[in-house]
Design a protein around this motif. Structure first.
Motif, PDB file in Angstrom:
ATOM      1  N   VAL A  28       0.840  -1.201   0.000  1.00  0.00           N
ATOM      2  CA  VAL A  28       0.000   0.000   0.000  1.00  0.00           C
ATOM      3  C   VAL A  28       0.877   1.253   0.000  1.00  0.00           C
ATOM      4  CG1 VAL A  28      -1.798   1.258   1.266  1.00  0.00           C
ATOM      5  CG2 VAL A  28      -1.836  -1.230   1.199  1.00  0.00           C
ATOM      6  N   VAL A  70      -6.229  -6.560  -0.090  1.00  0.00           N
ATOM      7  CA  VAL A  70      -6.877  -5.674  -1.067  1.00  0.00           C
ATOM      8  C   VAL A  70      -6.517  -6.163  -2.471  1.00  0.00           C
ATOM      9  CG1 VAL A  70      -6.990  -3.319  -1.928  1.00  0.00           C
ATOM     10  CG2 VAL A  70      -6.795  -3.739   0.533  1.00  0.00           C
ATOM     11  N   LEU A 127      -6.396  -4.919  -5.380  1.00  0.00           N
ATOM     12  CA  LEU A 127      -5.490  -4.067  -6.153  1.00  0.00           C
ATOM     13  C   LEU A 127      -4.033  -4.477  -5.955  1.00  0.00           C
ATOM     14  CD1 LEU A 127      -5.147  -1.324  -7.761  1.00  0.00           C
ATOM     15  CD2 LEU A 127      -4.989  -0.218  -5.540  1.00  0.00           C
ATOM     16  N   TYR A 128      -3.643  -4.679  -4.698  1.00  0.00           N
ATOM     17  CA  TYR A 128      -2.238  -4.968  -4.404  1.00  0.00           C
ATOM     18  C   TYR A 128      -1.908  -6.431  -4.658  1.00  0.00           C
ATOM     19  CZ  TYR A 128      -2.766  -0.340  -2.619  1.00  0.00           C
ATOM     20  OH  TYR A 128      -3.045   0.988  -2.537  1.00  0.00           O
ATOM     21  N   PHE A 176      -4.365   2.398   7.395  1.00  0.00           N
ATOM     22  CA  PHE A 176      -4.158   3.401   8.438  1.00  0.00           C
ATOM     23  C   PHE A 176      -5.245   4.469   8.454  1.00  0.00           C
ATOM     24  CE2 PHE A 176      -1.779   7.409   9.615  1.00  0.00           C
ATOM     25  CZ  PHE A 176      -1.874   7.187  10.974  1.00  0.00           C
TER      26      PHE A 176
END
Lengths: 292, 292
Positions: free
Chosen positions: A41, A83, A85-86, A146
């Motif tokens: 991220v 996630v 995307l990652y 976060f």
């Protein structure tokens, strides 16, 4: 030294550090490595570099060179790859290993903590993540990074401490030993300096303040205690939620797990047992079981 | 049309929009303009562009061209320039105006709200800021930007709503009408989609969700009410703090000021009076009084 292939590599990569563990075919520990943040991220290149750095360190400790990388069966447990995307970004990596599995740090932690058996796990380190693997099914709770989540993490303890210092500077609450210790540690004596240092700080930078919060909470500091209680209350909610799935075993791991334990309610404390193995050992277990 | 110089320009630039007001020497309103975010914390170039865009719009409405810029006495009230770093960046701007004053949005708001007299003001728009000017002395409270402060702002209402949706998805709390409305508005039905859309979202993007929170709080939605109460409790603290300075007048302005009012405690409600003028009028007052 010539090493008999194959080698097995397990990685536990979080928001602050990346741990590597290298074993031979017989399960002997050959070497370990430690590198920087591996959560994609915060940057894919940085994450992959941390994986490689920690791996090469482990190879070196095993008196092996990077020429052995094509003999390595690797499994990475990484924060952030829950996630999509990652996870997808990692799929396209032209990695140097014989075989590569990528899983969430949560899955690796669960496999390790419960020795490849069903169970639930809470990870509170720089970030937060929790979940249960039961009958092949994963239930994830919390995390979300976060900004939006990580409500019981080292980074959250740290940012809440900085916010409390600002509120004390503003005269909205009293200074305490903790706010003074944070002021001293950060060398920021006014709001403008704190803003410039921390308004774009990384989770790691905030998590670096967590030991101060933990230390002063033990001493009964009013602000530190409130910050710990807020985080602990969130963990209690997560424990209650995952207990409904009746996990055979339930562990809490990560950099702030041990100091958080005393702030949890009794039901949470009773639910939690020690992990059997580390997340990087959990990743190696997976690499061994999914070799072919 | 030939305009008699000088012209006076007042700017109120916040995290979501930049308002410009143009007056002639006699105090007649000639034109107004509205552009995008002007908080230099999110980018100096973007901020200066917003100032110019809104100014040219005001000139155009006055049937004047940009050739008149060298006749303009300008005063900008900008969010973010209470931080020395951003104030200094603005000092080096090779601006096109006859004269340029840059002050915090707080100072412009205070000058406007109390007609150039002493008083205190709370700004809750996309961000949050508060302070008092009394006997030439400024006391600032709160602010500190989205990450570390802005505890009673549109952006805070929005991010807290997104966090609540994630907690509902995680099974840590029940869904409510508000979480369903946020899900529908954001078109994000799962945690991963919410994360991808909002984990690096700007304060403006979060503040865009504030009207949903406000609407459902009015209807008694349990999550929306709690989010409003948390913000209101922070404002109550700020009011109490600034009341100790005995400001002759005390106003609350900004995009969420009016809907927040009903959630404040009685002491806060009793302390607050309507502002006399807008922040951009306050900036113009300053430009007139500091012409030479």
């Amino acid at each position: 030294m010539k090493q008999q292939i194959p080698l097995y590599l397990g990685i536990d990569g979080g928001g602050t550090k990346c741990k590597a563990r290298l074993e031979d075919a017989q399960g002997n520990l050959l070497g370990e490595g430690l590198a920087g943040p591996a959560n994609p991220v915060r940057g894919l290149a940085l994450s992959q570099q941390a994986v490689l750095d920690s791996t090469l360190m482990a190879l070196e400790q095993a008196k092996l060179g990077q020429g052995q990388l094509p003999s390595v069966n690797a499994c990475l447990g990484l924060a952030g790859v829950n996630v999509a995307l990652y996870a997808n970004q990692y799929k396209n990596w032209r990695h140097p290993f014989a075989k590569l599995h990528v899983m969430s740090d949560l899955q690796a932690a669960c496999l390790g903590a419960h020795g490849n058996q069903d169970g639930a796990v809470i990870i509170c380190g720089t970030g937060f993540n929790a979940g249960a693997y039961i009958n092949g099914q994963l239930t994830e709770v919390g995390g979300h990074g976060f900004e939006l989540g990580d409500h019981a993490s080292g980074a959250r303890l740290g940012i809440n401490a900085v916010r409390r210092v600002l509120e004390a500077i503003d005269g909205l609450c009293q200074h305490s030993s903790m706010t003074k210790a944070i002021t001293s540690y950060t060398k920021c004596s006014n709001a403008s300096a704190l803003f410039e240092t921390y308004h774009k700080a990384t989770p790691s930078q905030f998590a670096a303040l967590a030991p101060i919060v933990i230390q002063y909470a033990k001493q009964g500091d009013v602000h530190a205690v409130e910050i710990m209680r807020t985080c602990a209350a969130y963990i209690d909610l997560v424990v209650e939620r995952l207990q409904k799935l009746c996990p055979p075993r339930f562990s809490m791991i990560g950099g702030i797990a041990e100091p958080m334990f005393q702030w949890l309610n009794k039901a949470s404390q009773d639910a939690l047992v020690d992990p059997l193995h580390s997340p990087e050992e959990g990743a190696i277990l997976f690499a061994r079981n999914n070799e072919h």
